[in-house]
Design an enzyme around this catalytic site. Sequence first.
Site, mmCIF file in Angstrom:
data_model
loop_
_atom_site.group_PDB
_atom_site.id
_atom_site.type_symbol
_atom_site.label_atom_id
_atom_site.label_comp_id
_atom_site.label_asym_id
_atom_site.label_seq_id
_atom_site.Cartn_x
_atom_site.Cartn_y
_atom_site.Cartn_z
ATOM 1 C CG ASP A 128 6.830 -9.945 13.809
ATOM 2 O OD1 ASP A 128 7.942 -10.447 13.580
ATOM 3 O OD2 ASP A 128 6.011 -9.639 12.920
ATOM 4 C CG ASN A 165 10.735 -2.951 4.225
ATOM 5 O OD1 ASN A 165 11.130 -1.832 4.547
ATOM 6 N ND2 ASN A 165 11.205 -4.053 4.779
ATOM 7 C CG HIS A 169 14.126 -2.406 1.294
ATOM 8 N ND1 HIS A 169 13.737 -3.436 2.110
ATOM 9 C CD2 HIS A 169 13.789 -2.781 0.029
ATOM 10 C CE1 HIS A 169 13.210 -4.410 1.386
ATOM 11 N NE2 HIS A 169 13.218 -4.039 0.114
ATOM 12 C CG ASP A 174 17.188 -0.273 6.655
ATOM 13 O OD1 ASP A 174 16.636 -1.371 6.846
ATOM 14 O OD2 ASP A 174 18.093 -0.092 5.813
ATOM 15 C CD GLU A 225 9.284 -8.775 9.897
ATOM 16 O OE1 GLU A 225 8.305 -9.346 9.407
ATOM 17 O OE2 GLU A 225 10.435 -8.862 9.412
#
Length: 253
Positions: A133, A141, A146, A150, A176
């Site tokens: 994780d 973010n 974002h 990504d 994530e």
Amino acid sequence: AHAIATPDAPFVVSDATRDARFRDNPLVIGEPEIRFYVGAPLVTDDGHALGTLCAIDRVPRELTPRQMNCLVALSRQVMAQLELHRVVRQLATETTTDSLTGVDNRRGFDLKIRDEMARSNRYGNALALLLVDIDHFKRFNDTHGHPAGDRALRRVAAILETSVRATDTVARLGGEEFAIILPNTTPEGAFTLAERCRLAIAQADWPGAGVTVSVGISNVEPSTETVEQILERTDQALYAAKDQGRNRSVVSR
């Protein structure tokens, strides 16, 4: 090669011993002593010849127009089946692949972990699972946007894939969180691989801000546990890694 070079029509050699191109060929003067050959090219829709559907005999012969038409029709059926097989494989890949990162998605993970559990149960091989994780990903973010998130997900997936073995499976379970299936791996070996992944991510050159991960590790007991139970136990190890300060690997007890 001659047949592929003439993709518009079948290539026929009625008697190879009388054809200057082939009469000295080892397959003609020796076993299997080929005399007759006809090859119908296997051509894709965009005109590329992939190979041939051919018929070979040890005696000279001529094909009737009907036989020739049948061979051409059969070659088209072969191409139709090859194309259908390609489409089915492509669809199967699309339904088990995460579109953002290119690794397996949750469905792909579920299929692979069940296969590996069955194999482990059958042969008694060790099997381990990692849950990975990204630490403070929501903050990442919020800070960088974002699109940057990504890009970070794609890069983490790429680092994980290059850090594990070819026999291992990397999957994105969602958000994530990633999972890594480790066949033939003891808990000690899984910890070594987990640390390799964690350090590779922590030491990567991240523009703007560093990225770290927390890792939960468990050995899999396929004869006594379900996939859900294994995930829950590994998830507990992952939360223990977070509780202990993140950017670390913890083995399930």
